[in-house]
Every structure is written in structure tokens, then in C-alpha cells.
Design a protein around this motif. Structure first.
Motif, PDB file in Angstrom:
ATOM      1  N   GLY B  40       0.797  -1.220   0.000  1.00 27.31           N
ATOM      2  CA  GLY B  40       0.000   0.000   0.000  1.00 27.31           C
ATOM      3  C   GLY B  40       0.833   1.274   0.000  1.00 27.31           C
ATOM      4  O   GLY B  40       0.300   2.366   0.175  1.00 27.31           O
ATOM      5  N   ALA B  41       2.133   1.147  -0.227  1.00 23.01           N
ATOM      6  CA  ALA B  41       2.993   2.331  -0.181  1.00 23.01           C
ATOM      7  C   ALA B  41       2.809   3.201  -1.416  1.00 23.01           C
ATOM      8  O   ALA B  41       3.127   4.389  -1.399  1.00 23.01           O
ATOM      9  CB  ALA B  41       4.446   1.911  -0.064  1.00 23.01           C
ATOM     10  N   GLY B  42       2.294   2.590  -2.499  1.00 25.57           N
ATOM     11  CA  GLY B  42       2.113   3.342  -3.738  1.00 25.57           C
ATOM     12  C   GLY B  42       3.060   2.901  -4.844  1.00 25.57           C
ATOM     13  O   GLY B  42       3.216   3.590  -5.848  1.00 25.57           O
ATOM     14  N   LYS B  43       3.638   1.708  -4.683  1.00 26.08           N
ATOM     15  CA  LYS B  43       4.589   1.220  -5.688  1.00 26.08           C
ATOM     16  C   LYS B  43       3.886   0.945  -7.011  1.00 26.08           C
ATOM     17  O   LYS B  43       4.299   1.444  -8.065  1.00 26.08           O
ATOM     18  CB  LYS B  43       5.265  -0.085  -5.198  1.00 26.08           C
ATOM     19  CG  LYS B  43       5.992   0.057  -3.868  1.00 26.08           C
ATOM     20  CD  LYS B  43       6.712  -1.214  -3.474  1.00 26.08           C
ATOM     21  CE  LYS B  43       5.796  -2.394  -3.194  1.00 26.08           C
ATOM     22  NZ  LYS B  43       4.956  -2.245  -1.998  1.00 26.08           N
ATOM     23  N   THR B  44       2.825   0.128  -6.952  1.00 31.01           N
ATOM     24  CA  THR B  44       2.119  -0.218  -8.182  1.00 31.01           C
ATOM     25  C   THR B  44       1.552   1.031  -8.841  1.00 31.01           C
ATOM     26  O   THR B  44       1.646   1.196 -10.067  1.00 31.01           O
ATOM     27  CB  THR B  44       1.000  -1.227  -7.875  1.00 31.01           C
ATOM     28  OG1 THR B  44       1.596  -2.390  -7.315  1.00 31.01           O
ATOM     29  CG2 THR B  44       0.238  -1.605  -9.131  1.00 31.01           C
ATOM     30  N   THR B  45       0.977   1.890  -8.026  1.00 32.23           N
ATOM     31  CA  THR B  45       0.425   3.122  -8.582  1.00 32.23           C
ATOM     32  C   THR B  45       1.514   3.870  -9.366  1.00 32.23           C
ATOM     33  O   THR B  45       1.286   4.298 -10.498  1.00 32.23           O
ATOM     34  CB  THR B  45      -0.121   4.006  -7.449  1.00 32.23           C
ATOM     35  OG1 THR B  45      -1.072   3.256  -6.712  1.00 32.23           O
ATOM     36  CG2 THR B  45      -0.770   5.257  -7.993  1.00 32.23           C
ATOM     37  N   GLN B  84       2.040  -6.573 -11.563  1.00 32.37           N
ATOM     38  CA  GLN B  84       1.917  -7.327 -10.321  1.00 32.37           C
ATOM     39  C   GLN B  84       0.826  -8.375 -10.520  1.00 32.37           C
ATOM     40  O   GLN B  84      -0.130  -8.150 -11.259  1.00 32.37           O
ATOM     41  CB  GLN B  84       1.513  -6.368  -9.187  1.00 32.37           C
ATOM     42  CG  GLN B  84       1.438  -7.042  -7.845  1.00 32.37           C
ATOM     43  CD  GLN B  84       1.268  -6.021  -6.716  1.00 32.37           C
ATOM     44  OE1 GLN B  84       1.071  -4.836  -6.964  1.00 32.37           O
ATOM     45  NE2 GLN B  84       1.356  -6.489  -5.492  1.00 32.37           N
ATOM     46  N   GLU B 156       6.891  -6.183  -8.378  1.00 33.02           N
ATOM     47  CA  GLU B 156       6.955  -7.287  -7.420  1.00 33.02           C
ATOM     48  C   GLU B 156       7.082  -8.643  -8.117  1.00 33.02           C
ATOM     49  O   GLU B 156       6.235  -9.516  -7.954  1.00 33.02           O
ATOM     50  CB  GLU B 156       5.718  -7.279  -6.513  1.00 33.02           C
ATOM     51  CG  GLU B 156       5.552  -5.936  -5.805  1.00 33.02           C
ATOM     52  CD  GLU B 156       4.804  -6.051  -4.488  1.00 33.02           C
ATOM     53  OE1 GLU B 156       4.664  -7.172  -3.981  1.00 33.02           O
ATOM     54  OE2 GLU B 156       4.381  -5.003  -3.986  1.00 33.02           O
TER      55      GLU B 156
HETATM   56  N1  LIG Z   1      -7.717   1.766  -8.182  1.00 33.99           N
HETATM   57  C1  LIG Z   1      -7.617   2.217  -6.917  1.00 33.99           C
HETATM   58  N2  LIG Z   1      -8.641   2.895  -6.370  1.00 33.99           N
HETATM   59  C2  LIG Z   1      -8.551   3.367  -5.119  1.00 33.99           C
HETATM   60  N3  LIG Z   1      -7.491   3.217  -4.330  1.00 33.99           N
HETATM   61  C3  LIG Z   1      -6.443   2.543  -4.822  1.00 33.99           C
HETATM   62  C4  LIG Z   1      -6.460   1.998  -6.147  1.00 33.99           C
HETATM   63  N4  LIG Z   1      -5.291   1.380  -6.379  1.00 33.99           N
HETATM   64  C5  LIG Z   1      -4.568   1.530  -5.233  1.00 33.99           C
HETATM   65  N5  LIG Z   1      -5.259   2.218  -4.312  1.00 33.99           N
HETATM   66  C6  LIG Z   1      -4.779   2.590  -2.984  1.00 33.99           C
HETATM   67  O1  LIG Z   1      -3.603   3.336  -3.148  1.00 33.99           O
HETATM   68  C7  LIG Z   1      -2.655   2.955  -2.206  1.00 33.99           C
HETATM   69  C8  LIG Z   1      -1.383   2.487  -2.894  1.00 33.99           C
HETATM   70  O2  LIG Z   1      -1.662   1.293  -3.596  1.00 33.99           O
HETATM   71  P1  LIG Z   1      -0.602   0.529  -4.492  1.00 33.99           P
HETATM   72  O3  LIG Z   1      -1.255  -0.626  -5.074  1.00 33.99           O
HETATM   73  O4  LIG Z   1       0.025   1.494  -5.401  1.00 33.99           O
HETATM   74  O5  LIG Z   1       0.445   0.070  -3.393  1.00 33.99           O
HETATM   75  P2  LIG Z   1       1.648  -0.966  -3.527  1.00 33.99           P
HETATM   76  O6  LIG Z   1       2.794  -0.317  -2.946  1.00 33.99           O
HETATM   77  O7  LIG Z   1       1.757  -1.458  -4.899  1.00 33.99           O
HETATM   78  O8  LIG Z   1       1.157  -2.107  -2.538  1.00 33.99           O
HETATM   79  P3  LIG Z   1       1.309  -3.704  -2.683  1.00 33.99           P
HETATM   80  O9  LIG Z   1       2.608  -4.072  -2.143  1.00 33.99           O
HETATM   81  O10 LIG Z   1       0.191  -4.187  -1.854  1.00 33.99           O
HETATM   82  O11 LIG Z   1       1.156  -4.037  -4.118  1.00 33.99           O
HETATM   83  C9  LIG Z   1      -3.286   1.879  -1.348  1.00 33.99           C
HETATM   84  O12 LIG Z   1      -3.778   2.465  -0.165  1.00 33.99           O
HETATM   85  C10 LIG Z   1      -4.399   1.371  -2.170  1.00 33.99           C
HETATM   86  O13 LIG Z   1      -5.452   0.939  -1.377  1.00 33.99           O
END
Ligand SMILES: Nc1ncnc2c1ncn2[C@@H]1O[C@H](COP(=O)(O)OP(=O)(O)OP(=O)(O)O)[C@@H](O)[C@H]1O
Ligand SMILES: [Mg+2]
Lengths: 418, 304
Positions: B40-45, B84, B156
Motif C-alpha cells: 500500500g505504499a504506492g509502488k504499483t500506482t 503485479q 513485485e
Molecule cells: N484503483 C484504486 N482505487 C482506489 N485506491 C487505490 C487503487 N489502487 C490503489 N489504491 C490505494 O492506493 C494505495 C497504494 O496502492 P498501491 O497498489 O500502489 O500500493 P503498492 O505499494 O503497490 O502495494 P502492494 O505491495 O500491496 O502491491 C493503497 O492504499 C491502495 O489501497
């Protein structure tokens, strides 16, 4: 366009290797076709059961010639499974002992049938002679001499006088049957025409209007023929709406859509590829259904170029509707839900399985507004009645909708932010 | 080395919540750059914005000199992506899946070298569905590499794999780097970030809390070397005290912290010469993360 083809090939391959996909898209419809076809198509050789009670017997208990001849005439139609009923049987009492009345039918030939029929015949023939004499006097008297005219007039007067004092009544054969049963109307019709033929024979009139018959096999369609276009339309519809929606949602859920959206593949090509694949399935399904109907029910409807075009447009339309719905929903359950919620009512409302006319009028209104209705009506016009011109509206409606929904699917499907 | 990815003040909001909060970084050609952080850090985003799969709320991103908002098509032609929770067509074979991507990119020619590079040649005719988790990831990487991209984005790529499969995947990623590709990696495994990356950015709650070359980060934030003993007592403490003041008691033994590797080694030798067992623990990304964020991340990527 090259990418559409790539998507198409991939999806077809993926689908062909999915046993459940194949089952639901092909086997299930074919099974339904077999079941429905057997239910509706099976009435082909049924004969109507008919009890005949002949009360017209002479002193020694033998049936009169004329009544026997009448029964023979009815037999010769080959429409009935005739069971003689003894003249002493009380029909009301007989009926009370039976379980169902829908298939109970009685034809009663009254006592004095022969005598009345002969008397009536004489009267009718005399009537014809009188009419003829009147006609001759009115139209041809200028060619005759006075004594001939006098003789003829005298003969006519004598016959008229005789006719006036005899009151020969027609013998009445009585049909007792359940007025609510659909078959009763058909049976009445058959007996009516047998009686007519019989009357003509008795009066010596030769046939004036001659019903000509063609080979039954070519002209008369079996129930399965009639329903085939409906099945095709209904299953292309369900395959598109239910199948396409769940398929694309599945691809979306398991990340394949995301994987593809990260490549140079465009959203448009992906959607067109999906629609093309579903169209291909629709075609294959159609071929299969026609094949089965042909082999099992002896259906004769072969789709021509018009039918193939309409089927193509229908496939595109219902796949694009499925794609559009798939663009809205996120998970498989929702996809299944929405697909079924739209697909099944449309299927049963469409008139694909039974004529729309038997449904309540408000449902008819809904049904006639549905694209499935236009689809199978069009197919029926082409495949059954060979009137492609009558399918013009179907072509127009389906094409317009297909274009609208394809554009809508492209608009609604998300290629980003999945 | 020229810059292939430039990110400036990138923000992504989902409704009211900020998933990515004004981050900026550059990635140089040919390096492995890792975004490391908890779930949930925002990596995928972040990666998916770079891959043109999500729209940023604000900020400027250029990939290979192209702006993501304007030149999506050009960018997509030159990057390779393993999302991912990657999936391929389950009922297609490894080869068919790889060929599909090659076809989309219009790449002609043999695929054997790619499949061999990823150790997939022997399983090329197996259906994707029946592969092991590690093989599936390698298929994913193969599908990303087959288009000969200049940048590979791996989101990941080892999450959920057993240690052996994870190490195999690392080997593959290193091989790809050797072929000259830039790799943009995300992970929540500190070890992975440390072993593979040239540079890392630590991301927590949408913010980059530290960034730099792995070595420098460890030197700066690793907290020095630690020497552990199993036994305590005055004698041991006295030896430690010769080199450091930072001594704590741990499980009946002692732990001393040292800034340099030398001091740590000297203490250890001293202890050994007196038959006292000692263990030197080198600092790594784990320690870096702990000292930066104040918490550890477990195997599943959650805060402990
Ligand atoms: N499509 C979306 N709509 C609303 N919130 C989202 C969406 N995608 C991600 N989030 C939120 O944005 C934040 C970052 O999500 P993200 O998937 O980028 O994290 P991550 O670092 O990739 O985590 P992980 O290790 O679980 O994959 C999280 O709080 C998630 O719930
Ligand atoms: Mg993620």
C-alpha cells in the motif's frame, strides 16, 4: 487490423481449450434444441382419436350403406385413429368414466341418416332441375316454340309443387368434443370438408373449386423448421450477452486485459478481436444447430446468403452488447448476474420458443421491442418463407444497433486505471 | 549515463486519498532502480503511471524523453511490462503466450534465445496453467523481454515465490541487466532490493523517504556493524568498551555497534582469542529501512 486478427486467433485458441466454455456455448444449446425440437416437433404423425357411433342401422342390425360410406370417407383422410362405439353406449355415461376429456371426441351418425340423406338428395337434385328450367325459360324462350315452353313450364310447376309439400331435412352428424381443446377446431374443419365432399358426390356435382396439393415435404414446414431461426437467434443472443460478458470480465479479473493494455495493442483492436471471436462462435454454433436439426428432425431450412449476413450482423450485435456490459462490471459474479438478468428474459420474451402471439399483450410489446425479436423474425422471413425483402427492417435495426453497441463498447471499456 | 525516466512531483489521488504524494526521481540508462516499500505504499500506482496504465493527478513524467500524456503509443513500443500478479492466457502454452506478445509488437524471427535466457525452452509447450509460480513469473518476464524493450518494469516479480524460485528470478533479472536493459523494479523484500539494485528509493505512504545507491544508503542509514556474543559479563563488556560505547544487552549476551568494519572485526578477533564466540552482522537494507521508518516489514510486506 492485423492486431484484431492476432487477438481473434488467441481468443479462439484459448476458448477451444476450455471444456466448460465449449460445453456452455455448444453442447448446452444443442441439448436444448433436441429437447425443444422433440417436444414441439413430435406432433408430426399424430392422429386424432375419434369414437364413431353409428346409429343408422336397418331392421336386421346392419349399418346402412350410406353411413358406412361416410365413415369410410372420414377414414380415408388418415387424420384419425377411429374407434367404433356401439350404438347402445350412452355417451354421457361413457365420458364420466374417462380421465381426461381433451382427447375424447365422438362423432354420432344419427338414425335415419341414409334415408334422410337420400330424400334430401332427391330434393336437392329436383331443386337443381327447377332452377335449371327457370334459367332455360328466362334465357332461351325466344329460340323455342310455344308448346315446348308450355311443357317445360308445366313440368317446372309440378316439380315446384312437389318440393313445396315435401320437407326433407338434412341428416345431422354430431361432433361431441371439448370446445376448449385446440384440436377441436382442426377436427371440425376436417369433418366439414369430408361432409362437403360427400355432399358433392351424392348430388352428382363435380368439383368446381379443386384444391391442388403439392408435395408436403417441400412446402409444409415442420415445427422444428419453424423454431430453428428462433433457436439460432436466442442462442447467439445468450452466447453474446452472457458468454461475452463473463469472458471479458474473466480476462479483466485475471490481469490479461492489463497485460495487453501495456503493449501497443489498442483498445479498439482488442474489442474488435473479442467481437470477431464471439461472431465466429456464433457462426459455428449456427452451423452445428442446423446440422443437428437436419440430421435429427429432417429440417430443410438452409441458410442462404441473406441468412448468413443477418446471422453475422446478429453475432456482432450481441457480442458488442456483451462487450458493453463487460465494460461496466468488475467481477465475474456481477458479470454472470447481469448477463443472466438480461439474457434469459430476452430469450423467453423473444418469441424464439413460442409464438409471441400467445403471450399477454404487455409482454408482446416488450418482446417486439427487443432486438432478438427482429433477429429471429428476419431469419424466419429468409429461411422459412424465402422473403428476404420482408427482413429489411430486421437488417436495418440490427445493423444500426450493432454499430451503436460496438462504438459504445469501445467507449465504455477501460484501457487505463483498471 | 543518460536519464531514461524522469519523474517530477508526481501525485496520484484516488478520490480523497493520496496514494502517491509528490515524488520525484530519475532513472539512468542501464541501471536497476528499485522502489522498495511496504504494502500500500504506492509502488504499483507509481509504476503503472510510468507504464501509461494509470493517469497521474499531477506531476511530470517522461520516459525515454517522451511525455506520458502525449506519447503513450511511442512509449509502449519501447518498454516491457510485468504487472503485479501477472497472468497470461492459461490455456495457451508458454511459447504461444510469448509469441502473442512478439506478434503484437510485430517482432519477427526466432524466440528460442529469449526462452533459453529465461530457462523456459524445455517447458515451451506446456500450458501456462500448469506451471509453477516461479516459471509463471519467468514467462511474464520473457513476455516483457521479447519485444526488446529499452526499459523493463517489473512490479513485485518475486512476491509469493519460495526462496529458491526467488533466487532464480534474481539471476534472470541480473542477466537482463547484462544485456543492457534498464530495469525498474518494485519489491517489499529488502534483501532483493539490496542484492539487485544499483539505486533504491524507499517509499512509504506515497512518499519517498530516502533514495540513493545501495552502498551509500547502508553506510548512511545502516547504523554500522554489530557484533553479537552469546554470553555477557564484565570481561566481555570490557573488550567491547575498548572500541565502542554503544553496547546493549541481548538475550543474555551483548551487542556492540561499530561504525567501521575494521573495529567490528578487531573486537570479534579479540573475543575469539579468549574463546568467546562472536558474530558480526553487516548492516543491510533491512537496517536502513528500520532506521529510516522505525519499523520492520515482514515476509508478506506488512509492517511488523
Ligand atoms: N484503483 C484504486 N482505487 C482506489 N485506491 C487505490 C487503487 N489502487 C490503489 N489504491 C490505494 O492506493 C494505495 C497504494 O496502492 P498501491 O497498489 O500502489 O500500493 P503498492 O505499494 O503497490 O502495494 P502492494 O505491495 O500491496 O502491491 C493503497 O492504499 C491502495 O489501497
Ligand atoms: Mg503493488
Amino acid at each position: 487490423m492485423r492486431n484484431v486478427w492476432i487477438v481473434f486467433k488467441t481468443l479462439v485458441k484459448d476458448w477451444l481449450r476450455s471444456p466448460t466454455g465449449v460445453f456452455f456455448s455448444f453442447l448446452f444449446p444443442v441439448l436444448l434444441l433436441l429437447i425443444f425440437g422433440t417436444l414441439f416437433g413430435g406432433t408430426e404423425n399424430t392422429r386424432y382419436a375419434l369414437y364413431i357411433q353409428n346409429l343408422d342401422v336397418d331392421e336386421s342390425g346392419n349399418q346402412t350403406n350410406l353411413s358406412t360410406a361416410f365413415i369410410e370417407a372420414i377414414k380415408s383422410t388418415e387424420c384419425f385413429d377411429i374407434k367404433p362405439l356401439d350404438k347402445d353406449v350412452n355417451i354421457s355415461a361413457f365420458v364420466k368414466n374417462q380421465q381426461t376429456i381433451e382427447t375424447l371426441r365422438f362423432l354420432v351418425i344419427p338414425d335415419g341418416f341414409e334415408e334422410k340423406a337420400i330424400n334430401k338428395t332427391v330434393v336437392v337434385r329436383m331443386g337443381i332441375i327447377v332452377d335449371t328450367l327457370v334459367y332455360v325459360i328466362n334465357n332461351y324462350s325466344q329460340y323455342m316454340n310455344a308448346s315446348d315452353i308450355a311443357n317445360i313450364t308445366m313440368g317446372k310447376e309440378m316439380l315446384s309443387a312437389y318440393l313445396n309439400q315435401t320437407n326433407a331435412t338434412s341428416p345431422e352428424v354430431l361432433l361431441i368434443a371439448d370446445e376448449h381443446a385446440q384440436s377441436t377446431q382442426i377436427i371440425k374443419g376436417i369433418i366439414y370438408s369430408v361432409s362437403n365432399g360427400f355432399n358433392n358426390q351424392l348430388t352428382g356435382a363435380s368439383d368446381i373449386v379443386i384444391p391442388k396439393s403439392e408435395d408436403l415435404q417441400q412446402r409444409r414446414w415442420r415445427a422444428a423448421d419453424y423454431y430453428l431461426p428462433g433457436y439460432i437467434a436466442a442462442f447467439i443472443m445468450t452466447n453474446g450477452i452472457i458468454g461475452m460478458t463473463t469472458t471479458v470480465t474473466e480476462y479483466k479479473r485475471n490481469g490479461i486485459v492489463k497485460r495487453l493494455s501495456a503493449t501497443p495493442l489498442s483498445k479498439r483492436d482488442w474489442i474488435l478481436g473479442c467481437i470477431l471471436q464471439q461472431t465466429f462462435l456464433g457462426f459455428a454454433l449456427t452451423l452445428l444447430m442446423i446440422g443437428f436439426s437436419w440430421a435429427i428432425f429432417g429440417v430443410r431450412a438452409i441458410p442462404d446468403l441473406y441468412a448468413v449476413s443477418l446471422i453475422f450482423i446478429g453475432c456482432v450485435l450481441f457480442s458488442s452488447i456483451g462487450m458493453t456490459l463487460g465494460g461496466f462490471v468488475k467481477d465475474i459474479e456481477a458479470a454472470n448476474g447481469i448477463g443472466n438478468a438480461i439474457g434469459f428474459p430476452l430469450m423467453f420474451l423473444s418469441g424464439a420458443f413460442w409464438p409471441v402471439e400467445v403471450m399477454p399483450s404487455y409482454m408482446q410489446t416488450i418482446a417486439k421491442g427487443s432486438p432478438v425479436y427482429y433477429f429471429h423474425q428476419g431469419l424466419r422471413e429468409i429461411m422459412i418463407y424465402s422473403e428476404p425483402a420482408n427482413a429489411t427492417i430486421s437488417f436495418v435495426v440490427l445493423t444500426v444497433l450493432a454499430v451503436i453497441f460496438t462504438l459504445l463498447a469501445i467507449k465504455i471499456t477501460r484501457w487505463k486505471d483498471l | 549515463m543518460n536519464t531514461v525516466i524522469e519523474v517530477k512531483d508526481l501525485v496520484k489521488e484516488y478520490g480523497k486519498s493520496r496514494a502517491v504524494d509528490r515524488i520525484s526521481f530519475d532513472v539512468k540508462s542501464g541501471e536497476i532502480f528499485t522502489l522498495v516499500g511496504p504494502n500500500g505504499a504506492g509502488k504499483t500506482t507509481t509504476v503503472e503511471i510510468l507504464e501509461c496504465l494509470r493517469k497521474p493527478t499531477s506531476g511530470r513524467v517522461t520516459i525515454l524523453g517522451y511525455e506520458i500524456a502525449k506519447d503513450e503509443a511511442k512509449i509502449k513500443k519501447r518498454i516491457g511490462v510485468v504487472p503485479q500478479e501477472f497472468n497470461a492466457f492459461e490455456r495457451l502454452t508458454v511459447l504461444e503466450n510469448v509469441k502473442l506478445i512478439a506478434d503484437i509488437y510485430g517482432r519477427k524471427g526466432e524466440l528460442k534465445s529469449y526462452l533459453e535466457l529465461l530457462d523456459l525452452w524445455d517447458v515451451r509447450n506446456k500450458k501456462f496453467k500448469i506451471l509453477s509460480g516461479g516459471m509463471k513469473r519467468r514467462v511474464g518476464i520473457c513476455m516483457a523481454a521479447v519485444s526488446e524493450p529499452e526499459i523493463l518494469f517489473l512490479d513485485e516479480p518475486t512476491t509469493g515465490l519460495d526462496p529458491e524460485a526467488r533466487r532464480e528470478t534474481w539471476g534472470v533479472i541480473k542477466k537482463l541487466k547484462e544485456t543492457g536493459k534498464t530495469v525498474f523494479l518494485t519489491t517489499h523484500y529488502m534483501e532483493e532490493a539490496e542484492k539487485l539494485s544499483d539505486r533504491v528509493a524507499v517509499i512509504v505512504k506515497g512518499k519517498i523517504v530516502a533514495m540513493g545507491a545501495v552502498k551509500e544508503m547502508i553506510e548512511k542509514h545502516g547504523g554500522g556493524y554489530r557484533v553479537f556474543t552469546k554470553v555477557g559479563g564484565k570481561e566481555v563488556e570490557a573488550i567491547f568498551k575498548k572500541y565502542t560505547d554503544s553496547i546493549i544487552k541481548v538475550d543474555g549476551g551483548l551487542c556492540g555497534k561499530f561504525l567501521g568494519k575494521r573495529d567490528a572485526a578487531k573486537v570479534a578477533l579479540d573475543l575469539y582469542s579468549r574463546d568467546i564466540e562472536a558474530e558480526i552482522v553487516e548492516p543491510g537494507m533491512e537496517e536502513v529501512f528500520l532506521s529510516l521508518v522505525g519499523r520492520k516489514i515482514n515476509e508478506r510486506g506488512e509492517f511488523e
